[in-house]
Write an enzyme that holds these catalytic residues in place. Structure first.
Site, PDB file in Angstrom:
ATOM      1  CE1 TYR A  68      -4.306   0.925  -0.551  1.00 47.10           C
ATOM      2  CE2 TYR A  68      -3.786   2.902   1.411  1.00 47.10           C
ATOM      3  CZ  TYR A  68      -4.566   2.971  -0.231  1.00 47.10           C
ATOM      4  OH  TYR A  68      -5.687   2.886  -0.642  1.00 47.10           O
ATOM      5  NE  ARG A 132     -10.010  13.098  -3.599  1.00 47.29           N
ATOM      6  CZ  ARG A 132     -10.225  12.481  -2.728  1.00 47.29           C
ATOM      7  NH1 ARG A 132      -8.528  13.428  -2.310  1.00 47.29           N
ATOM      8  NH2 ARG A 132     -10.257  11.714  -1.635  1.00 47.29           N
ATOM      9  CE  LYS A 150      -7.223   2.438   1.568  1.00 49.18           C
ATOM     10  NZ  LYS A 150      -8.312   3.547   1.908  1.00 49.18           N
ATOM     11  CD  GLU A 221      -9.146   4.080  -1.015  1.00 50.24           C
ATOM     12  OE1 GLU A 221      -8.662   4.942  -0.260  1.00 50.24           O
ATOM     13  OE2 GLU A 221      -9.925   4.146  -0.050  1.00 50.24           O
ATOM     14  CG  ASP A 222      -8.280   7.330  -3.201  1.00 52.58           C
ATOM     15  OD1 ASP A 222      -8.566   7.933  -2.851  1.00 52.58           O
ATOM     16  OD2 ASP A 222      -7.200   6.403  -3.711  1.00 52.58           O
ATOM     17  CG  ASP A 244     -10.793   4.450   3.886  1.00 52.55           C
ATOM     18  OD1 ASP A 244     -10.905   4.719   5.215  1.00 52.55           O
ATOM     19  OD2 ASP A 244      -9.536   4.814   3.647  1.00 52.55           O
ATOM     20  CG  ASP A 245     -10.840   8.617   0.216  1.00 52.81           C
ATOM     21  OD1 ASP A 245      -9.557   8.357   0.456  1.00 52.81           O
ATOM     22  OD2 ASP A 245     -11.530   7.637  -0.994  1.00 52.81           O
ATOM     23  CG  ASN A 391      -0.757   9.082   2.166  1.00 53.40           C
ATOM     24  OD1 ASN A 391       1.058   8.469   2.746  1.00 53.40           O
ATOM     25  ND2 ASN A 391      -1.261   8.567   2.695  1.00 53.40           N
TER      26      ASN A 391
END
Length: 519
Positions: A68, A132, A150, A221-222, A244-245, A391
């Protein structure tokens, strides 16, 4: 060997898992770059699943940054170039759903069912559209590395069944011209759709997945900021889902922030928190911190909200700045600035005089030496809280070493990416940086959701996990002023956090699994 007709087809040596693991670790350590290690581990996972997870579990601190962040960021950027070498031909490692095939979603799901063993229907999925990825921008179909990574952490940290994990990428095009021009790019060669077309297609996919696997836990996610909020708003109470973001980042940072407030040396109600970055993650974190001040310290919501300031690309966010604010920014827009408009982080720092600065901006070195030293001066009677959370490392607002040097080693620090320990030159004392890694919370939330099957995931369930995270530090970790548990305790910590999640779901009468309801 006779029964399996293997005589003469394999070497004569007979090995146990310990020997196989030793050989795999030796090969891993011989790789000279993290990308080579990533590719080796990917091949191992798709050819020898048990050995892969045995290796990961016994060497988690070493391997987690490879499977990850930060390595997965580079792997995503190069995904179309390395994809054929990550797994044997025809290995099914998730779903790729192109925009022009959304109308065939039932056929796609049927194909997936045929590829898995009976009884291995997915209980958890991580889904992205690659728009993203981390702090790297729009990677299109290359973003598939994120759901894959993930889900490896769901297994490693919380013990979920790897055969029942489903990575998904919505291949809805990309606006990154370099990928559209790359002859090796594996995704749709078109620009992204309009918002209305995006939501129509995404909602059709999610509805079909939910119909096919009604108890499956869905992690978004993202996605781009607006779409992340939009999808969560649309599906949060219709399906068992989580972003999660927005929710995971807020949860893990809240856990570390609770620990930091306990050590800061000033009353919680005197905290003044300045955010750099006002995307989905930043606003999600701040809203959960507001909940903390309201629930734990009895501060009225309006007063708690007034403890927060935001800086975006145009400066301090105020209601009278003159631009049309995105919907998710309105909640924290300042109304008490009396016409004052700060155009930069430095100006806002002088105006707010914060006790804490939190970065989710993806602007490398945004917390400059000048900013860090000024934070130290402002907080002479308290320990400054500095959380550079972007990150990967190339996007981090500052490093642990920089924060330590510029604050006379007084900083309460947590980052989004892993930084090395720092040795104080004058004393030789070694300090461990806190890492606000979502890995502490999303596996536990997923495990809790899969086990107790709540109707939906509430803010108070997420809050219960964050509070349990702060309380999961060992006596040794607390004595060393560490904000998070050590990563090598992740399975123990995940179990505690999942228990807190389930307990809250039962308390709210939203858990559906009778085993937990009747406990």
């Amino acid at each position: 060997r006779s029964a399996l007709h293997l005589k003469g087809l394999v070497p004569s040596g007979v090995e146990d898992f310990d020997i196989q693991e030793k050989r795999a670790l030796e090969q891993l350590n011989m790789k000279s770059t993290n990308m080579e290690k990533y590719m080796f581990l990917s091949w191992l996972r798709t050819t020898n699943l048990n050995l892969f997870y045995r290796l990961v579990l016994h060497n988690l601190k070493q391997i987690a940054p490879v499977i990850y962040t930060p390595t997965v960021g580079q792997a995503c950027q190069e995904y179309s170039h390395i994809y054929p070498f990550l797994a044997p031909p025809n290995a099914v490692d998730g779903l790729y759903i192109p925009l022009d095939e959304v109308d065939s979603i039932d056929e796609i799901i049927s194909n997936y069912r045929e590829s898995i063993a009976e009884g291995d229907e997915p209980e958890i999925t991580v889904i992205t559209d690659g728009s993203r990825i981390l702090g790297l921008g729009d990677l299109g179909v290359n973003g598939m590395g994120i759901p894959v990574g993930k889900l490896q952490l769901y297994v490693a940290a919380a013990g979920l069944n790897p055969d029942r994990c489903l990575p998904i990428v919505l291949d809805f095009g990309t606006n990154t011209e370099s990928y559209l021009e790359d002859p090796l790019y594996l995704g749709l060669r078109q620009h992204r759709p309009s918002d209305s077309d995006f939501y129509a297609a995404a909602n059709k996919v999610i509805a079909a997945l939910h119909a096919a696997f009604p108890s499956m836990f869905i992690q978004f996610e993202d996605f781009s900021t607006d779409h992340a909020f939009g999808l969560l708003r649309e599906w949060r109470q219709k399906a068992l889902c989580f972003n999660d973001d927005i929710q995971g980042t807020g949860c893990v940072i809240l856990g570390g922030f609770i620990s930091a407030v306990q050590q800061a040396g000033i009353p919680p109600e005197d905290q003044r928190i300045l955010f750099l970055g006002a995307g989905s993650a930043g606003v999600g974190v701040a809203k959960q911190l507001v909940d903390y001040f309201v629930i734990e310290h009895g501060i009225p919501e309006d007063r708690a909200k007034a403890m927060f300031w935001f800086v975006d690309s145009r400066g301090m966010i105020t209601a009278d700045r003159g631009d049309k604010l995105a919907e998710h920014k309105v909640y924290f827009a300042r109304h008490d600035n009396n016409g004052v408009q700060c155009k930069s982080l430095e100006d806002t720092l002088e105006y707010v005089k914060p006790t804490a600065i939190i970065g989710l901006s993806t602007i490398h070195k945004a917390f400059s030496e000048k900013i860090l030293r000024r934070m130290n001066e402002i907080n002479q009677h308290a320990r400054p809280i500095i959380f550079p959370l972007s990150n990967p490392e190339t996007k981090a607002e500052c490093t642990f070493e920089e924060a330590m040097r510029c604050t006379d080693n007084r900083v309460l620090f947590a980052s989004g990416t892993a930084f090395p320990e720092y040795t104080i030159p004058e004393t030789g004392e070694e300090r461990v940086p806190g890492q606000g890694n979502n890995m502490y919370v999303f596996p536990a939330i997923g495990l809790g959701a899969v086990l107790c099957k709540p109707q939906w995931i509430t803010d108070t369930m997420i809050y219960a996990v964050a509070k349990a995270l702060a309380n999961s530090r060992s006596d040794d970790e607390i004595s060393r002023n560490e904000l998070y548990p050590r990563i090598d305790r992740i399975r123990e910590v995940s179990a505690r956090l999942a228990a807190a999640f389930i307990r809250q779901a039962v308390r709210e009468r939203l858990a559906h699994d009778a085993e937990f309801v009747d406990l």
